[in-house]
Design an enzyme around this catalytic site. Structure first.
Site, mmCIF file in Angstrom:
data_model
loop_
_atom_site.group_PDB
_atom_site.id
_atom_site.type_symbol
_atom_site.label_atom_id
_atom_site.label_comp_id
_atom_site.label_asym_id
_atom_site.label_seq_id
_atom_site.Cartn_x
_atom_site.Cartn_y
_atom_site.Cartn_z
ATOM 1 N N ASP A 25 0.831 -1.201 0.000
ATOM 2 C CA ASP A 25 0.000 0.000 0.000
ATOM 3 C C ASP A 25 0.873 1.260 0.000
ATOM 4 O O ASP A 25 1.970 1.259 0.553
ATOM 5 C CB ASP A 25 -0.897 -0.027 1.252
ATOM 6 C CG ASP A 25 -2.068 0.929 1.135
ATOM 7 O OD1 ASP A 25 -2.271 1.502 0.048
ATOM 8 O OD2 ASP A 25 -2.779 1.102 2.141
ATOM 9 N N GLY A 26 0.344 2.303 -0.602
ATOM 10 C CA GLY A 26 1.017 3.609 -0.526
ATOM 11 C C GLY A 26 1.630 4.102 -1.826
ATOM 12 O O GLY A 26 2.306 5.134 -1.830
ATOM 13 N N ARG A 38 -0.313 9.082 -10.362
ATOM 14 C CA ARG A 38 -0.383 7.851 -9.560
ATOM 15 C C ARG A 38 0.351 6.684 -10.231
ATOM 16 O O ARG A 38 0.967 5.854 -9.569
ATOM 17 C CB ARG A 38 -1.857 7.478 -9.307
ATOM 18 C CG ARG A 38 -2.553 8.433 -8.344
ATOM 19 C CD ARG A 38 -4.012 8.025 -8.155
ATOM 20 N NE ARG A 38 -4.136 6.678 -7.609
ATOM 21 C CZ ARG A 38 -4.016 6.374 -6.321
ATOM 22 N NH1 ARG A 38 -3.789 7.321 -5.439
ATOM 23 N NH2 ARG A 38 -4.142 5.133 -5.918
ATOM 24 N N GLU A 72 -11.766 -5.524 -4.954
ATOM 25 C CA GLU A 72 -12.361 -4.189 -4.763
ATOM 26 C C GLU A 72 -11.664 -3.130 -5.634
ATOM 27 O O GLU A 72 -12.176 -2.024 -5.796
ATOM 28 C CB GLU A 72 -12.278 -3.763 -3.288
ATOM 29 C CG GLU A 72 -13.246 -4.502 -2.365
ATOM 30 C CD GLU A 72 -12.860 -5.959 -2.120
ATOM 31 O OE1 GLU A 72 -11.642 -6.237 -2.002
ATOM 32 O OE2 GLU A 72 -13.763 -6.821 -2.084
ATOM 33 N N ASN A 73 -10.499 -3.478 -6.199
ATOM 34 C CA ASN A 73 -9.771 -2.480 -7.003
ATOM 35 C C ASN A 73 -10.494 -2.119 -8.307
ATOM 36 O O ASN A 73 -10.161 -1.115 -8.945
ATOM 37 C CB ASN A 73 -8.344 -2.958 -7.313
ATOM 38 C CG ASN A 73 -7.395 -2.839 -6.132
ATOM 39 O OD1 ASN A 73 -6.435 -3.596 -6.009
ATOM 40 N ND2 ASN A 73 -7.649 -1.880 -5.237
HETATM 41 C C1 FPP Z 1 -1.780 0.230 -3.302
HETATM 42 O O1 FPP Z 1 -1.348 1.558 -3.420
HETATM 43 C C2 FPP Z 1 -1.282 -0.567 -4.395
HETATM 44 C C3 FPP Z 1 -2.058 -1.179 -5.333
HETATM 45 C C4 FPP Z 1 -3.523 -1.084 -5.372
HETATM 46 C C5 FPP Z 1 -1.482 -1.957 -6.425
HETATM 47 C C6 FPP Z 1 -0.238 -2.712 -6.115
HETATM 48 C C7 FPP Z 1 0.383 -2.972 -7.414
HETATM 49 C C8 FPP Z 1 1.694 -2.904 -7.705
HETATM 50 C C9 FPP Z 1 2.756 -2.701 -6.710
HETATM 51 C C10 FPP Z 1 2.149 -3.037 -9.115
HETATM 52 C C11 FPP Z 1 1.760 -4.282 -9.835
HETATM 53 C C12 FPP Z 1 2.250 -5.520 -9.185
HETATM 54 C C13 FPP Z 1 2.892 -6.532 -9.803
HETATM 55 C C14 FPP Z 1 3.152 -7.812 -9.065
HETATM 56 C C15 FPP Z 1 3.369 -6.427 -11.183
HETATM 57 P P1 FPP Z 1 -2.444 2.683 -3.539
HETATM 58 O O2 FPP Z 1 -2.555 3.049 -4.978
HETATM 59 O O3 FPP Z 1 -3.711 2.258 -2.893
HETATM 60 O O4 FPP Z 1 -1.753 3.835 -2.721
HETATM 61 P P2 FPP Z 1 -2.469 4.990 -1.892
HETATM 62 O O5 FPP Z 1 -3.249 4.330 -0.804
HETATM 63 O O6 FPP Z 1 -1.308 5.783 -1.405
HETATM 64 O O7 FPP Z 1 -3.324 5.738 -2.880
#
Ligand code: FPP
Length: 245
Positions: A25-26, A38, A72-73
């Site tokens: 996360d983050g 983003r 949920e994404n």
């Molecule tokens: C959360 O950060 C992260 C995600 C929803 C996606 C995670 C995906 C990756 C690291 C890249 C793809 C992965 C692979 C294995 C190729 P957020 O966007 O919710 O951050 P925020 O809470 O700061 O907005």
């Protein structure tokens, strides 16, 4: 060539968790702090995935499960979903050779068949290419949600019961465990969430029953080998009692 990961935080005698799961996360906040879009955070997040998977292997972790896309994404803007899918394609194309070479067994948990057909094919091919490997497991959660995972198991068991193939009285925790997406992975020892949020967000709810939980403030793109080593060292300090004394 990558430099050797910095794992000095882990004492030679430390207990290494067999299975680590990470809620990455983050990414968005990391990008925002730098006045970047983003997607730049997600790109940096993929770089962190590389560093951390390498470090987990170097530490001797048997299985690493990463929450890349939750059920949920789908609620995110279409453009961001497209960016995440693009990065997933890129990651598989650019990193699969290393995973094959490093004897990693790639696994997917979650209902990834709802993704675009080219991604489903790419993922299936990638899993097949690592299928005869014998080394560490890398499980990527794609369109994964723990409640949906458990509901699907309940539905399947109910169907088997109705068909007379399963005695409802015989349904126990072991039977459910065998039906989980993670059945082939070792028990979950350590669940890490980055970015300061302290919740599980529908990730591995059953599997986390006795896992140690670690919430760190580091934003995912800044999480690296040293951060994983610190997490493993913190795990080594925990007293695990599994309900006993
Ligand atoms: C959360 O950060 C992260 C995600 C929803 C996606 C995670 C995906 C990756 C690291 C890249 C793809 C992965 C692979 C294995 C190729 P957020 O966007 O919710 O951050 P925020 O809470 O700061 O907005």
């Amino acid at each position: 060539m990558s430099t050797a990961p910095n794992l000095t935080a882990v004492p030679a005698t430390a207990t290494i968790p067999r299975h680590i799961a990470i809620i990455m996360d983050g990414n968005g906040r990391w990008a925002k702090q730098r006045f970047l879009p983003r997607v730049a955070g997600h790109k940096a997040g993929v770089e962190a995935v590389r560093k951390v998977t390498r470090a987990a292997r170097a530490l001797g972790v048997e299985a690493l499960t990463l929450y890349a896309f939750s059920s949920e994404n789908w609620r995110r803007p279409e453009e961001e979903i497209g960016d995440l899918m693009g990065l997933l394609r890129l990651f598989i194309r650019s990193d699969l050779d290393e995973l094959v070479r490093e004897n990693v067994r790639l696994r997917i948990i979650g209902d990834y068949r709802r993704f675009a057909p080219d991604i489903v094919n790419l993922v299936d091919d990638a899993v097949a290419r690592t299928a005869s490997n014998t080394g560490p497991l890398l499980a990527i959660a794609l369109n994964y949600g723990a409640q949906a995972e458990l509901a699907a198991i309940a539905r399947r068991l109910a169907e088997h019961a109705v068909a007379g193939e399963v005695d409802p009285a015989a349904i126990d925790a072991d039977m459910i465990e065998q039906a989980l997406d993670t059945a082939a992975l070792p028990p979950l020892d350590l669940m890490i969430r980055t970015s300061g949020e302290q919740r599980l967000s529908n990730f591995l709810l059953w599997q986390a029953a006795y896992a140690e939980l670690l919430f760190v403030d580091t934003l995912w793109p800044d999480f690296d080998a040293a951060a994983l080593a610190a997490a493993v060292a913190a795990f080594g300090q925990r007293q695990r009692r599994y309900g006993g004394l």
